[in-house]
Scaffold this motif. Sequence first.
Motif, short mmCIF file in Angstrom:
data_model
loop_
_atom_site.label_atom_id
_atom_site.label_comp_id
_atom_site.label_asym_id
_atom_site.label_seq_id
_atom_site.Cartn_x
_atom_site.Cartn_y
_atom_site.Cartn_z
N UNK A 299 0.82 -1.22 0.00
CA UNK A 299 0.00 0.00 0.00
C UNK A 299 0.85 1.27 0.00
N UNK A 300 2.10 1.17 0.49
CA UNK A 300 2.93 2.37 0.60
C UNK A 300 4.01 2.45 -0.47
N UNK A 301 4.09 1.46 -1.34
CA UNK A 301 5.17 1.39 -2.32
C UNK A 301 4.57 1.02 -3.68
N UNK A 302 4.86 1.81 -4.69
CA UNK A 302 4.35 1.47 -6.03
C UNK A 302 5.13 0.27 -6.57
N UNK A 303 4.57 -0.41 -7.56
CA UNK A 303 5.27 -1.52 -8.17
C UNK A 303 6.59 -1.04 -8.77
N UNK A 304 6.59 0.11 -9.42
CA UNK A 304 7.81 0.64 -10.03
C UNK A 304 8.89 0.87 -8.96
N UNK A 305 8.52 1.44 -7.82
CA UNK A 305 9.49 1.66 -6.74
C UNK A 305 10.06 0.34 -6.25
N UNK A 306 9.19 -0.64 -6.08
CA UNK A 306 9.63 -1.96 -5.62
C UNK A 306 10.54 -2.62 -6.67
N UNK A 307 10.18 -2.51 -7.95
CA UNK A 307 10.99 -3.11 -9.02
C UNK A 307 12.37 -2.46 -9.07
N UNK A 308 12.43 -1.13 -9.03
CA UNK A 308 13.73 -0.45 -9.03
C UNK A 308 14.56 -0.84 -7.80
N UNK A 309 13.90 -0.98 -6.66
CA UNK A 309 14.60 -1.42 -5.45
C UNK A 309 15.14 -2.83 -5.59
N UNK A 310 14.39 -3.68 -6.27
CA UNK A 310 14.83 -5.05 -6.51
C UNK A 310 16.06 -5.06 -7.41
N UNK A 311 16.04 -4.30 -8.49
CA UNK A 311 17.21 -4.21 -9.36
C UNK A 311 18.41 -3.63 -8.62
N UNK A 312 18.17 -2.67 -7.75
CA UNK A 312 19.26 -2.07 -6.96
C UNK A 312 19.88 -3.13 -6.03
N UNK A 313 19.05 -3.92 -5.37
CA UNK A 313 19.55 -4.96 -4.47
C UNK A 313 20.37 -6.00 -5.22
N UNK A 314 19.91 -6.41 -6.40
CA UNK A 314 20.66 -7.38 -7.20
C UNK A 314 21.94 -6.75 -7.73
N UNK A 315 21.89 -5.48 -8.11
CA UNK A 315 23.09 -4.77 -8.56
C UNK A 315 24.15 -4.74 -7.46
N UNK A 316 23.73 -4.52 -6.23
CA UNK A 316 24.67 -4.52 -5.09
C UNK A 316 25.29 -5.90 -4.91
N UNK A 317 24.49 -6.96 -5.09
CA UNK A 317 25.02 -8.32 -4.97
C UNK A 317 26.03 -8.60 -6.08
N UNK A 318 25.72 -8.19 -7.30
CA UNK A 318 26.66 -8.36 -8.42
C UNK A 318 27.96 -7.62 -8.16
N UNK A 319 27.86 -6.41 -7.62
CA UNK A 319 29.04 -5.58 -7.37
C UNK A 319 30.00 -6.24 -6.38
N UNK A 320 29.48 -7.03 -5.46
CA UNK A 320 30.35 -7.73 -4.52
C UNK A 320 31.36 -8.62 -5.24
N UNK A 321 30.97 -9.13 -6.40
CA UNK A 321 31.84 -10.01 -7.19
C UNK A 321 32.46 -9.28 -8.39
N UNK A 322 32.35 -7.96 -8.41
CA UNK A 322 32.95 -7.17 -9.47
C UNK A 322 32.17 -7.20 -10.78
N UNK A 323 30.88 -7.43 -10.71
CA UNK A 323 30.04 -7.51 -11.91
C UNK A 323 29.00 -6.40 -11.93
N UNK A 324 28.42 -6.19 -13.12
CA UNK A 324 27.30 -5.27 -13.32
C UNK A 324 26.25 -5.98 -14.17
N UNK A 325 25.15 -5.31 -14.42
CA UNK A 325 24.13 -5.87 -15.30
C UNK A 325 24.67 -6.09 -16.72
N UNK A 326 25.72 -5.38 -17.11
CA UNK A 326 26.33 -5.60 -18.43
C UNK A 326 26.92 -6.99 -18.56
N UNK A 327 27.25 -7.64 -17.43
CA UNK A 327 27.84 -8.97 -17.44
C UNK A 327 26.81 -10.09 -17.36
#
Length: 156
Positions: A72-100
């Motif tokens: 109720x307090x978060x739009x789907x778009x906000x949640x989706x962008x937050x999800x991509x941000x969380x996965x991006x942070x996990x990728x960065x731990x191993x030196x990767x980005x979405x380009x990889x």
Amino acid sequence: MARKPAAASAPASFTTPNGAVFYGDPLPYPISRAVRAGDFVITSAFGDRVPLPEETVYDRDGFPLPTGKRIKTLSFAEEAHGTFRTVSEALALAGCTFDDVVDSQVWLRDPRDFLEMNRIYATYYTKSRPIRSVFQNAFMLEFRIELKVVAYKPLK
């Protein structure tokens, strides 16, 4: 209150005898945020945050029930962008980005969110077009979207 994963700048990691490197500590769960196995990096499936187990409410048969508080307090778009941000942070731990990324798996609670998810997804994959699977799913936790990826980045 949900915990945010640790910042990508200070990864906790360890290597097993077979050479796999495990990154990150998304407490309170006994999982890694990402694992490097040779030239591949695999992330755990994530929503926009790491929720606490006590936030989940179950029905009498043991199935998780959405409370609706977050949705109720978060739009789907906000949640989706937050999800991509969380996965991006996990990728960065191993030196990767979405380009990889070479493989992407997306889970949606509501298939009607597919078109909006697809528009948002395209903004994160501007230099690559990984293979992708999209599934409808009733989540264990209160998410409308989860994402898991496999990246390919050879060690130098």
